[in-house]
Design a protein around this motif. Structure first.
Motif, PDB file in Angstrom:
ATOM      1  N   LEU A   1       0.869  -1.162   0.000  1.00  0.00           N
ATOM      2  CA  LEU A   1       0.000   0.000   0.000  1.00  0.00           C
ATOM      3  C   LEU A   1       0.910   1.217   0.000  1.00  0.00           C
ATOM      4  O   LEU A   1       1.613   1.474   0.984  1.00  0.00           O
ATOM      5  N   GLY A   2       0.940   1.935  -1.112  1.00  0.00           N
ATOM      6  CA  GLY A   2       1.838   3.067  -1.243  1.00  0.00           C
ATOM      7  C   GLY A   2       1.092   4.348  -1.557  1.00  0.00           C
ATOM      8  O   GLY A   2       0.043   4.330  -2.211  1.00  0.00           O
ATOM      9  N   GLU A   3       1.641   5.467  -1.110  1.00  0.00           N
ATOM     10  CA  GLU A   3       0.969   6.747  -1.318  1.00  0.00           C
ATOM     11  C   GLU A   3       0.802   7.072  -2.797  1.00  0.00           C
ATOM     12  O   GLU A   3      -0.203   7.645  -3.210  1.00  0.00           O
ATOM     13  N   GLU A   4       1.768   6.682  -3.602  1.00  0.00           N
ATOM     14  CA  GLU A   4       1.718   7.060  -5.015  1.00  0.00           C
ATOM     15  C   GLU A   4       1.102   5.982  -5.897  1.00  0.00           C
ATOM     16  O   GLU A   4       1.346   5.931  -7.095  1.00  0.00           O
ATOM     17  N   GLY A   5       0.327   5.075  -5.294  1.00  0.00           N
ATOM     18  CA  GLY A   5      -0.480   4.169  -6.094  1.00  0.00           C
ATOM     19  C   GLY A   5      -0.165   2.704  -5.981  1.00  0.00           C
ATOM     20  O   GLY A   5      -0.931   1.871  -6.486  1.00  0.00           O
ATOM     21  N   ALA A   6       0.947   2.326  -5.364  1.00  0.00           N
ATOM     22  CA  ALA A   6       1.261   0.907  -5.214  1.00  0.00           C
ATOM     23  C   ALA A   6       0.171   0.235  -4.386  1.00  0.00           C
ATOM     24  O   ALA A   6      -0.123   0.658  -3.269  1.00  0.00           O
ATOM     25  N   SER A   7      -0.433  -0.793  -4.933  1.00  0.00           N
ATOM     26  CA  SER A   7      -1.504  -1.482  -4.216  1.00  0.00           C
ATOM     27  C   SER A   7      -1.606  -2.916  -4.703  1.00  0.00           C
ATOM     28  O   SER A   7      -1.852  -3.167  -5.889  1.00  0.00           O
ATOM     29  N   SER A   8      -1.371  -3.862  -3.794  1.00  0.00           N
ATOM     30  CA  SER A   8      -1.541  -5.275  -4.122  1.00  0.00           C
ATOM     31  C   SER A   8      -1.796  -6.031  -2.831  1.00  0.00           C
ATOM     32  O   SER A   8      -1.317  -5.641  -1.768  1.00  0.00           O
ATOM     33  N   THR A   9      -2.544  -7.091  -2.933  1.00  0.00           N
ATOM     34  CA  THR A   9      -2.932  -7.857  -1.747  1.00  0.00           C
ATOM     35  C   THR A   9      -1.821  -8.770  -1.270  1.00  0.00           C
ATOM     36  O   THR A   9      -1.548  -8.873  -0.073  1.00  0.00           O
ATOM     37  N   GLY A  10      -1.155  -9.453  -2.193  1.00  0.00           N
ATOM     38  CA  GLY A  10      -0.137 -10.418  -1.825  1.00  0.00           C
ATOM     39  C   GLY A  10      -0.739 -11.691  -1.265  1.00  0.00           C
ATOM     40  O   GLY A  10      -1.954 -11.777  -1.025  1.00  0.00           O
ATOM     41  N   THR A  11       0.104 -12.671  -1.044  1.00  0.00           N
ATOM     42  CA  THR A  11      -0.357 -13.962  -0.528  1.00  0.00           C
ATOM     43  C   THR A  11       0.353 -14.395   0.750  1.00  0.00           C
ATOM     44  O   THR A  11       0.008 -15.410   1.334  1.00  0.00           O
ATOM     45  N   SER A  12       1.341 -13.631   1.205  1.00  0.00           N
ATOM     46  CA  SER A  12       2.147 -14.035   2.360  1.00  0.00           C
ATOM     47  C   SER A  12       1.532 -13.622   3.694  1.00  0.00           C
ATOM     48  O   SER A  12       1.944 -14.119   4.747  1.00  0.00           O
ATOM     49  N   GLY A  13       0.573 -12.697   3.667  1.00  0.00           N
ATOM     50  CA  GLY A  13       0.025 -12.137   4.899  1.00  0.00           C
ATOM     51  C   GLY A  13       0.730 -10.883   5.358  1.00  0.00           C
ATOM     52  O   GLY A  13       0.265 -10.205   6.274  1.00  0.00           O
ATOM     53  N   VAL A  14       1.864 -10.556   4.729  1.00  0.00           N
ATOM     54  CA  VAL A  14       2.613  -9.340   5.063  1.00  0.00           C
ATOM     55  C   VAL A  14       2.291  -8.267   4.027  1.00  0.00           C
ATOM     56  O   VAL A  14       2.249  -8.541   2.823  1.00  0.00           O
ATOM     57  N   ARG A  15       2.048  -7.049   4.507  1.00  0.00           N
ATOM     58  CA  ARG A  15       1.831  -5.925   3.604  1.00  0.00           C
ATOM     59  C   ARG A  15       2.758  -4.779   3.990  1.00  0.00           C
ATOM     60  O   ARG A  15       2.887  -4.434   5.155  1.00  0.00           O
TER      61      ARG A  15
END
Length: 296
Positions: free
Chosen positions: A85-99
């Protein structure tokens, strides 16, 4: 007084025993260092606004974008299954449980004007709990970092403020200042970029100023939260922060002994973020509630 309890910090080492936490901390520190070097050394003389966000004065520069790409690229290379989750648009759920929660340049207006108060903020969270926080402040030569339950630490700089404790090989462990009376408190705050919000925030500050030692407005929420941890501020509050503004700094402040939260019984959030030494927290929280600091 707050839903974010203050953990008991480690006393002898900044290195976490948990291999996952050690990995996350090491990656966050290296990503922050690399982004800090890019922003410090790569700033063009003709730096201009790339676009705006919530208003015409809420700006993004090309360097914000470049720094976020560097950070997310580096972290994804080493942990490809994590989310972002990034201010400039990075957004992905991922599968590891870590964000990873990333503010590549906190204090963009300061950076645009050539002022030194800007930072890189990187946090790692799992199941909604922030585990690791790093705030890199390149023009101070400082790196603040914390692991949940492991204390807050400062590497570099001229010193950690009134609450810093020197420790060999582990940077300086941080602790908040002893709690003053409200009238002796140095309080940091910030203002949003929406006109109505700024007007109300000014009203709250107008009411608070005669009741405290003084108010500071630095322009980087992440640095302000770290300055509470380092004993350079007694408290900090602001409405309108985003997760990337507060994730790393709130952890660092809390690990240094601050109480953190929002309205009574609620965690720090966009509605209201407050960090203060324990004896000051309740008084200031009550004033902010009475003053309506949690709404526009």
């Amino acid at each position: 007084m707050t839903s974010d309890p203050t953990p008991t910090p480690a006393t002898t080492s900044a290195a976490p025993a948990d291999p996952l936490l050690a990995e996350l901390l090491g990656l966050a520190r290296e990503a922050g260092r690399r982004a800090g070097v890019l922003l410090r050394d790569g700033r063009p003389d003709d730096l201009a606004v790339a676009h705006t966000k919530t208003s015409a004065i809420d700006v993004v520069t090309e360097m914000d974008i470049a720094a976020e790409k560097l950070i997310t690229g580096f972290l994804a290379e080493h942990r490809p299954d994590d989310g972002f989750l990034g201010e400039e648009g990075a957004s992905s759920t991922g599968t590891s449980g870590v964000r990873w929660v990333v503010d590549p340049l906190d204090g963009t207006v300061n950076y645009l004007y050539g002022l030194p108060t800007w930072s890189v903020s990187i946090a790692a969270e799992r199941d909604g709990e922030t585990l690791v926080g790093v705030v890199e402040v390149p023009l101070r030569g400082e790196t603040f970092h914390a692991v949940r339950g492991g204390g807050a630490w400062l590497d570099g700089g001229a010193g950690g403020g009134a609450g810093a404790v020197a420790t060999d090989g582990a940077g300086r462990r941080l602790a908040v200042r002893p709690s003053p009376e409200l009238g002796q408190a140095l309080v940091g705050t910030g203002f949003g970029y929406l006109t109505d919000r700024r007007a109300h925030q000014a009203e709250v500050a107008h009411r608070l100023l005669p009741r405290v030692r003084d108010i500071r407005r630095g322009g980087s929420a992440a640095i302000d939260l770290c300055d509470v941890a380092a004993g350079r501020l007694d408290a900090y509050y602001e409405r309108g922060l985003n997760p990337w503004d507060l994730a790393a700094g709130v952890l660092i402040a809390r690990e240094a002994g601050a109480l953190t939260g929002g309205r009574a019984g609620e965690p720090a959030s966009g509605e209201l973020t407050l960090a203060a030494s324990p004896g000051l927290f309740g008084t200031l929280q009550g004033f902010l509630e009475e003053s309506g600091a949690w709404h526009d």
